[in-house]
Write a protein that holds these residues in place. Structure first.
Motif, PDB file in Angstrom:
ATOM      1  N   LYS A  89       0.813  -1.220   0.000  1.00 33.22           N
ATOM      2  CA  LYS A  89       0.000   0.000   0.000  1.00 33.22           C
ATOM      3  C   LYS A  89       0.846   1.269   0.000  1.00 33.22           C
ATOM      4  CE  LYS A  89      -3.708  -2.268   2.477  1.00 33.22           C
ATOM      5  NZ  LYS A  89      -4.419  -2.381   3.751  1.00 33.22           N
ATOM      6  N   GLU A  90       2.044   1.185   0.605  1.00 32.43           N
ATOM      7  CA  GLU A  90       2.935   2.349   0.677  1.00 32.43           C
ATOM      8  C   GLU A  90       3.850   2.455  -0.539  1.00 32.43           C
ATOM      9  OE1 GLU A  90       2.889   0.120   3.532  1.00 32.43           O
ATOM     10  OE2 GLU A  90       1.198   1.320   4.217  1.00 32.43           O
ATOM     11  N   GLY A  91       3.719   1.552  -1.495  1.00 31.65           N
ATOM     12  CA  GLY A  91       4.550   1.599  -2.696  1.00 31.65           C
ATOM     13  C   GLY A  91       5.883   0.879  -2.564  1.00 31.65           C
ATOM     14  N   ASN A  92       6.103   0.164  -1.449  1.00 27.43           N
ATOM     15  CA  ASN A  92       7.344  -0.595  -1.267  1.00 27.43           C
ATOM     16  C   ASN A  92       7.262  -1.912  -2.034  1.00 27.43           C
ATOM     17  OD1 ASN A  92       8.370   1.317   0.640  1.00 27.43           O
ATOM     18  ND2 ASN A  92       7.032   0.404   2.176  1.00 27.43           N
ATOM     19  N   LYS A  93       8.359  -2.272  -2.685  1.00 31.59           N
ATOM     20  CA  LYS A  93       8.394  -3.524  -3.429  1.00 31.59           C
ATOM     21  C   LYS A  93       8.613  -4.683  -2.457  1.00 31.59           C
ATOM     22  CE  LYS A  93       9.534  -5.321  -7.799  1.00 31.59           C
ATOM     23  NZ  LYS A  93       9.668  -4.901  -9.150  1.00 31.59           N
ATOM     24  N   LYS A  94       7.759  -5.705  -2.547  1.00 34.57           N
ATOM     25  CA  LYS A  94       7.823  -6.890  -1.692  1.00 34.57           C
ATOM     26  C   LYS A  94       8.096  -8.114  -2.556  1.00 34.57           C
ATOM     27  CE  LYS A  94       6.463  -4.895   2.164  1.00 34.57           C
ATOM     28  NZ  LYS A  94       7.129  -5.004   3.434  1.00 34.57           N
ATOM     29  N   PHE A  95       8.753  -9.107  -1.952  1.00 33.05           N
ATOM     30  CA  PHE A  95       9.079 -10.349  -2.647  1.00 33.05           C
ATOM     31  C   PHE A  95       8.656 -11.539  -1.798  1.00 33.05           C
ATOM     32  CE2 PHE A  95      12.071  -7.242  -4.208  1.00 33.05           C
ATOM     33  CZ  PHE A  95      12.098  -7.476  -5.574  1.00 33.05           C
ATOM     34  N   ALA A  96       8.279 -12.617  -2.457  1.00 36.10           N
ATOM     35  CA  ALA A  96       7.981 -13.871  -1.773  1.00 36.10           C
ATOM     36  C   ALA A  96       8.502 -15.009  -2.638  1.00 36.10           C
ATOM     37  CB  ALA A  96       6.483 -14.035  -1.552  1.00 36.10           C
ATOM     38  N   THR A  97       9.217 -15.938  -2.003  1.00 39.03           N
ATOM     39  CA  THR A  97       9.683 -17.133  -2.699  1.00 39.03           C
ATOM     40  C   THR A  97       8.857 -18.305  -2.198  1.00 39.03           C
ATOM     41  OG1 THR A  97      11.906 -16.233  -2.928  1.00 39.03           O
ATOM     42  CG2 THR A  97      11.667 -18.612  -3.169  1.00 39.03           C
ATOM     43  N   GLU A  98       8.276 -19.051  -3.136  1.00 41.07           N
ATOM     44  CA  GLU A  98       7.387 -20.159  -2.811  1.00 41.07           C
ATOM     45  C   GLU A  98       7.865 -21.428  -3.507  1.00 41.07           C
ATOM     46  OE1 GLU A  98       3.333 -17.471  -2.651  1.00 41.07           O
ATOM     47  OE2 GLU A  98       4.046 -18.223  -4.585  1.00 41.07           O
ATOM     48  N   VAL A  99       7.461 -22.563  -2.953  1.00 39.08           N
ATOM     49  CA  VAL A  99       7.700 -23.854  -3.594  1.00 39.08           C
ATOM     50  C   VAL A  99       6.391 -24.257  -4.266  1.00 39.08           C
ATOM     51  CG1 VAL A  99       8.319 -26.268  -3.275  1.00 39.08           C
ATOM     52  CG2 VAL A  99       9.402 -24.509  -1.848  1.00 39.08           C
ATOM     53  N   VAL A 100       6.407 -24.343  -5.584  1.00 45.78           N
ATOM     54  CA  VAL A 100       5.230 -24.783  -6.333  1.00 45.78           C
ATOM     55  C   VAL A 100       5.345 -26.292  -6.489  1.00 45.78           C
ATOM     56  CG1 VAL A 100       3.932 -24.600  -8.482  1.00 45.78           C
ATOM     57  CG2 VAL A 100       5.087 -22.585  -7.524  1.00 45.78           C
ATOM     58  N   GLY A 101       4.438 -27.019  -5.858  1.00 44.53           N
ATOM     59  CA  GLY A 101       4.507 -28.474  -5.834  1.00 44.53           C
ATOM     60  C   GLY A 101       4.040 -29.113  -7.127  1.00 44.53           C
ATOM     61  N   ASP A 102       4.812 -30.121  -7.583  1.00 43.23           N
ATOM     62  CA  ASP A 102       4.458 -30.901  -8.767  1.00 43.23           C
ATOM     63  C   ASP A 102       4.098 -32.335  -8.409  1.00 43.23           C
ATOM     64  OD1 ASP A 102       5.082 -28.799 -10.550  1.00 43.23           O
ATOM     65  OD2 ASP A 102       7.200 -29.352 -10.501  1.00 43.23           O
ATOM     66  N   ASN A 103       4.587 -32.804  -7.254  1.00 41.22           N
ATOM     67  CA  ASN A 103       4.426 -34.196  -6.865  1.00 41.22           C
ATOM     68  C   ASN A 103       4.363 -34.240  -5.339  1.00 41.22           C
ATOM     69  OD1 ASN A 103       4.364 -36.967  -6.939  1.00 41.22           O
ATOM     70  ND2 ASN A 103       6.382 -37.221  -7.845  1.00 41.22           N
ATOM     71  N   LEU A 104       3.459 -35.035  -4.793  1.00 43.48           N
ATOM     72  CA  LEU A 104       3.243 -35.068  -3.347  1.00 43.48           C
ATOM     73  C   LEU A 104       2.984 -36.499  -2.905  1.00 43.48           C
ATOM     74  CD1 LEU A 104       2.450 -33.572  -0.625  1.00 43.48           C
ATOM     75  CD2 LEU A 104       0.122 -33.613  -1.497  1.00 43.48           C
ATOM     76  N   ILE A 105       3.663 -36.901  -1.837  1.00 33.50           N
ATOM     77  CA  ILE A 105       3.411 -38.196  -1.211  1.00 33.50           C
ATOM     78  C   ILE A 105       3.151 -37.954   0.263  1.00 33.50           C
ATOM     79  CG2 ILE A 105       4.343 -40.475  -0.643  1.00 33.50           C
ATOM     80  CD1 ILE A 105       6.143 -40.240  -3.106  1.00 33.50           C
ATOM     81  N   MET A 106       2.031 -38.494   0.756  1.00 36.12           N
ATOM     82  CA  MET A 106       1.706 -38.379   2.173  1.00 36.12           C
ATOM     83  C   MET A 106       2.460 -39.467   2.919  1.00 36.12           C
ATOM     84  SD  MET A 106      -2.334 -37.515   1.891  1.00 36.12           S
ATOM     85  CE  MET A 106      -2.613 -38.744   0.629  1.00 36.12           C
ATOM     86  N   LEU A 107       3.198 -39.096   3.961  1.00 35.92           N
ATOM     87  CA  LEU A 107       4.055 -40.031   4.675  1.00 35.92           C
ATOM     88  C   LEU A 107       3.532 -40.409   6.054  1.00 35.92           C
ATOM     89  CD1 LEU A 107       7.540 -38.486   3.807  1.00 35.92           C
ATOM     90  CD2 LEU A 107       6.382 -40.411   2.694  1.00 35.92           C
ATOM     91  N   ASP A 108       2.417 -39.838   6.472  1.00 33.87           N
ATOM     92  CA  ASP A 108       1.861 -40.180   7.783  1.00 33.87           C
ATOM     93  C   ASP A 108       1.534 -41.663   7.837  1.00 33.87           C
ATOM     94  OD1 ASP A 108       1.921 -37.684   9.020  1.00 33.87           O
ATOM     95  OD2 ASP A 108       0.024 -37.086   8.113  1.00 33.87           O
ATOM     96  N   LYS A 109       1.700 -42.244   9.021  1.00 28.40           N
ATOM     97  CA  LYS A 109       1.291 -43.627   9.231  1.00 28.40           C
ATOM     98  C   LYS A 109      -0.215 -43.714   9.093  1.00 28.40           C
ATOM     99  CE  LYS A 109       5.291 -45.370  10.343  1.00 28.40           C
ATOM    100  NZ  LYS A 109       6.054 -46.014   9.322  1.00 28.40           N
ATOM    101  N   ARG A 110      -0.692 -44.797   8.565  1.00 27.73           N
ATOM    102  CA  ARG A 110      -2.117 -44.991   8.365  1.00 27.73           C
ATOM    103  C   ARG A 110      -2.781 -45.356   9.685  1.00 27.73           C
ATOM    104  NH1 ARG A 110      -4.812 -49.603   4.747  1.00 27.73           N
ATOM    105  NH2 ARG A 110      -6.859 -49.269   5.602  1.00 27.73           N
ATOM    106  N   ASN A 111      -3.868 -44.655  10.018  1.00 28.33           N
ATOM    107  CA  ASN A 111      -4.669 -44.982  11.202  1.00 28.33           C
ATOM    108  C   ASN A 111      -5.754 -45.964  10.801  1.00 28.33           C
ATOM    109  OD1 ASN A 111      -3.200 -43.201  12.755  1.00 28.33           O
ATOM    110  ND2 ASN A 111      -4.573 -41.494  12.324  1.00 28.33           N
ATOM    111  N   ASP A 112      -6.356 -46.649  11.781  1.00 30.07           N
ATOM    112  CA  ASP A 112      -7.365 -47.677  11.496  1.00 30.07           C
ATOM    113  C   ASP A 112      -8.522 -47.160  10.653  1.00 30.07           C
ATOM    114  OD1 ASP A 112      -6.984 -49.330  14.686  1.00 30.07           O
ATOM    115  OD2 ASP A 112      -5.968 -49.671  12.785  1.00 30.07           O
TER     116      ASP A 112
END
Length: 143
Positions: A89-112
């Motif tokens: 809003k004040e005209g300051n330049k802001k930056f953000a670096t993100e990880v754009v996911g292409d592949n995902l594996i859930m590693l949590d142990k399976r519950n009943d």
């Protein structure tokens, strides 16, 4: 010469995924992911160092995140770095670096009461670029 922009992370979600739907019902999910390294210092004391990453998932992966991921979920993520910029809003330049996911594996142990990863693969295409299901997590991974 071509460049390589590849990120591989194993970590825990810091918050539940925030999912929005854009025009055309295109899902986009965003959440923080914590990765922690543990090492011994010179005195033999264990030291943990945590890095926080902002993860962005699109389409089928966003739907998967909305349905199955929550704060604390352990995941393996492959993707690429993307840096955005904007003016505040004040005209300051802001930056953000993100990880754009292409592949995902859930590693949590399976519950009943939970679904198996085969059931999840039937519900979603979990690889955003290739459209196919992810391989089963290998419990014999060295990490």
């Amino acid at each position: 010469m071509r460049g390589v922009n590849k990120v591989m992370l194993i970590g825990n979600l810091g918050k539940d995924p925030h999912v929005d739907y854009l025009e055309g019902n295109i899902g986009v999910a965003k959440f923080p992911l914590a990765t922690t390294e543990t090492y011994k210092d010179r005195n033999g004391k264990l030291v943990s160092q945590t890095e926080w990453h902002t993860v962005v998932l699109w389409r089928g992966l966003a739907d998967l995140a909305a349905k199955y991921l929550h704060k604390g979920s352990l995941i393996y993520l492959e993707g690429r770095l993307r840096t955005r910029s904007w003016e505040d809003k004040e005209g300051n330049k802001k930056f953000a670096t993100e990880v754009v996911g292409d592949n995902l594996i859930m590693l949590d142990k399976r519950n009943d009461g939970s679904q198996s990863s085969a059931d999840i693969d039937d519900d979603f295409s979990t690889n955003s670029e290739e459209g196919g299901p992810l391989p089963e997590p290998d419990e014999n991974l060295p990490f």
